[in-house]
Design a protein around this motif. Structure first.
Motif, mmCIF file in Angstrom:
data_model
loop_
_atom_site.group_PDB
_atom_site.id
_atom_site.type_symbol
_atom_site.label_atom_id
_atom_site.label_comp_id
_atom_site.label_asym_id
_atom_site.label_seq_id
_atom_site.Cartn_x
_atom_site.Cartn_y
_atom_site.Cartn_z
ATOM 1 N N GLN A 1 0.808 -1.224 0.000
ATOM 2 C CA GLN A 1 0.000 0.000 0.000
ATOM 3 C C GLN A 1 0.841 1.273 0.000
ATOM 4 O O GLN A 1 0.287 2.377 0.057
ATOM 5 C CB GLN A 1 -0.925 0.002 1.221
ATOM 6 C CG GLN A 1 -1.906 -1.151 1.246
ATOM 7 C CD GLN A 1 -2.809 -1.169 0.030
ATOM 8 O OE1 GLN A 1 -3.403 -0.147 -0.322
ATOM 9 N NE2 GLN A 1 -2.930 -2.324 -0.617
ATOM 10 N N SER A 2 2.145 1.137 -0.089
ATOM 11 C CA SER A 2 3.019 2.314 0.024
ATOM 12 C C SER A 2 2.833 3.300 -1.127
ATOM 13 O O SER A 2 3.148 4.481 -0.989
ATOM 14 C CB SER A 2 4.479 1.875 0.099
ATOM 15 O OG SER A 2 4.862 1.178 -1.080
ATOM 16 N N PHE A 3 2.298 2.824 -2.261
ATOM 17 C CA PHE A 3 2.092 3.723 -3.398
ATOM 18 C C PHE A 3 1.172 4.880 -3.028
ATOM 19 O O PHE A 3 1.288 5.985 -3.573
ATOM 20 C CB PHE A 3 1.521 2.948 -4.595
ATOM 21 C CG PHE A 3 0.084 2.526 -4.443
ATOM 22 C CD1 PHE A 3 -0.944 3.321 -4.921
ATOM 23 C CD2 PHE A 3 -0.242 1.330 -3.809
ATOM 24 C CE1 PHE A 3 -2.279 2.935 -4.787
ATOM 25 C CE2 PHE A 3 -1.569 0.935 -3.672
ATOM 26 C CZ PHE A 3 -2.592 1.729 -4.150
ATOM 27 N N ARG A 4 0.241 4.626 -2.131
ATOM 28 C CA ARG A 4 -0.691 5.685 -1.731
ATOM 29 C C ARG A 4 0.053 6.836 -1.064
ATOM 30 O O ARG A 4 -0.220 8.020 -1.325
ATOM 31 C CB ARG A 4 -1.749 5.123 -0.793
ATOM 32 C CG ARG A 4 -2.585 4.003 -1.387
ATOM 33 C CD ARG A 4 -3.590 3.452 -0.388
ATOM 34 N NE ARG A 4 -4.251 2.260 -0.876
ATOM 35 C CZ ARG A 4 -5.326 2.242 -1.663
ATOM 36 N NH1 ARG A 4 -5.869 3.396 -2.029
ATOM 37 N NH2 ARG A 4 -5.855 1.109 -2.070
ATOM 38 N N LEU A 5 0.980 6.486 -0.201
ATOM 39 C CA LEU A 5 1.746 7.509 0.505
ATOM 40 C C LEU A 5 2.730 8.202 -0.427
ATOM 41 O O LEU A 5 2.904 9.428 -0.369
ATOM 42 C CB LEU A 5 2.489 6.862 1.679
ATOM 43 C CG LEU A 5 3.239 7.793 2.627
ATOM 44 C CD1 LEU A 5 2.282 8.827 3.231
ATOM 45 C CD2 LEU A 5 3.911 6.984 3.727
ATOM 46 N N ARG A 6 3.338 7.449 -1.318
ATOM 47 C CA ARG A 6 4.342 8.029 -2.215
ATOM 48 C C ARG A 6 3.752 9.100 -3.132
ATOM 49 O O ARG A 6 4.398 10.095 -3.435
ATOM 50 C CB ARG A 6 4.985 6.923 -3.060
ATOM 51 C CG ARG A 6 5.945 6.034 -2.291
ATOM 52 C CD ARG A 6 6.799 5.200 -3.244
ATOM 53 N NE ARG A 6 7.752 4.385 -2.499
ATOM 54 C CZ ARG A 6 7.568 3.115 -2.188
ATOM 55 N NH1 ARG A 6 6.450 2.505 -2.577
ATOM 56 N NH2 ARG A 6 8.465 2.441 -1.516
ATOM 57 N N ARG A 7 2.518 8.876 -3.588
ATOM 58 C CA ARG A 7 1.960 9.827 -4.543
ATOM 59 C C ARG A 7 1.005 10.843 -3.903
ATOM 60 O O ARG A 7 0.402 11.657 -4.601
ATOM 61 C CB ARG A 7 1.260 9.082 -5.663
ATOM 62 C CG ARG A 7 -0.009 8.342 -5.298
ATOM 63 C CD ARG A 7 -0.433 7.460 -6.461
ATOM 64 N NE ARG A 7 -1.734 6.825 -6.260
ATOM 65 C CZ ARG A 7 -2.206 5.838 -7.033
ATOM 66 N NH1 ARG A 7 -1.481 5.406 -8.055
ATOM 67 N NH2 ARG A 7 -3.385 5.304 -6.797
ATOM 68 N N ALA A 8 0.876 10.824 -2.591
ATOM 69 C CA ALA A 8 -0.041 11.742 -1.906
ATOM 70 C C ALA A 8 0.487 13.172 -1.935
ATOM 71 O O ALA A 8 1.673 13.422 -1.701
ATOM 72 C CB ALA A 8 -0.236 11.296 -0.454
ATOM 73 N N GLY A 9 -0.404 14.108 -2.212
ATOM 74 C CA GLY A 9 -0.022 15.509 -2.140
ATOM 75 C C GLY A 9 0.248 15.947 -0.711
ATOM 76 O O GLY A 9 1.113 16.788 -0.454
#
Length: 266
Positions: A35-43
């Motif tokens: 689920q790390s992609f959510r954090l990586r692309r979060a504004g």
């Protein structure tokens, strides 16, 4: 001069608050992994530990683990009990803070990319959880996720439901090898939405039975280690048509995630 308005009452009730170091390592590993992609692309890399309990250790651990994904992550521990918030304040630091609140998420209008609530809703009535799910889902950032889970006292048996703005997405089970006889031993740690549904005729009951059968069928692999046996179990239930959402890289950890539609209450 108009009367001063009182802040709204936190939404929810005070829970028992029991916790232990490393208790939530399994779900943290999932948040920092697939689920790390959510954090990586979060504004706005904002994450909430909702209902962290009598001690703030799980919020501190979440902050430490997510910093390996993004070093500017901000973790806010939210607790409904003001005494618990006061006790946690000395551990605050840049990127980690604590405040009083509940499911309304008092974040000054900001929308978190992830909200983790573990061993919280299990202490509520079965007719209450859905409203709290909706409350949190409505406050997520785009592509945000709400994780509602339960685990045993030292984190050996754990499960969690993941929800996005559209509703429930998946159910994950994560077990420590050697800490269970059958995968269905996790039943007493299912999320509130499912814990009373593990009965004949319900989807989650059929899923747990399928895991058990595949685990027993793979007994011959025990001599190669529990990990090999678990991976064979997962591969078998996937071949039988269960919509697993992960693969061997997660299975080797004693983890398996299935689409919510396959286990949702009937």
């Amino acid at each position: 001069m108009p009367p001063r308005q009182r802040p709204p009452k936190p939404l929810g009730t005070i829970t028992r608050g029991t916790t232990n170091p490393n208790r939530l390592r399994r779900v943290d590993r999932w948040l920092a992994g697939p689920q790390s992609f959510r954090l990586r692309r979060a504004g706005d890399p904002l994450v909430v530990d909702l209902g962290y309990g009598a001690a703030p250790v799980t919020a501190v651990e979440l902050y430490t683990r997510l910093r390996t994904v993004r070093d500017d992550v901000e973790v806010v521990g939210i607790e409904i009990d003001p005494a618990r918030v006061a006790a946690a304040k000395p551990l605050a630091r840049p990127g980690l803070s604590f405040r009083q609140g509940g499911f309304e998420l008092p974040l000054d209008g900001r929308r978190p990319v992830a909200v983790r609530a573990f061993n919280v809703l299990r202490q509520y009535r079965e007719d209450e959880y859905a409203a709290y799910w909706d409350e949190v889902r409505g406050r997520l950032a785009p592509d945000g996720i709400f994780v509602d889970g339960t685990c045993d006292e030292i984190g050996r048996r754990s499960s969690w439901a993941a929800l996005d703005a559209g509703g429930p997405v998946s159910l994950s089970i994560s077990l420590r090898f050697g800490a269970f006889a059958l995968p269905s031993d996790v039943a007493e740690r299912l999320p509130k939405a499912l814990i009373h549904r593990n009965v004949e005729g319900e989807r989650v009951h059929a899923y747990l039975r399928a895991l058990d059968r595949a685990w027993l069928d793979a007994a011959a692999l025990s001599s190669f280690g529990h990990g090999q046996r678990w991976r064979a179990m997962c591969a078998s239930v996937k071949a039988d048509g269960w919509p697993l959402l992960d693969g061997p890289s997660r299975w080797r950890l004693g983890e398996v995630t299935v689409a919510w539609e396959a286990v949702k209450p009937g």
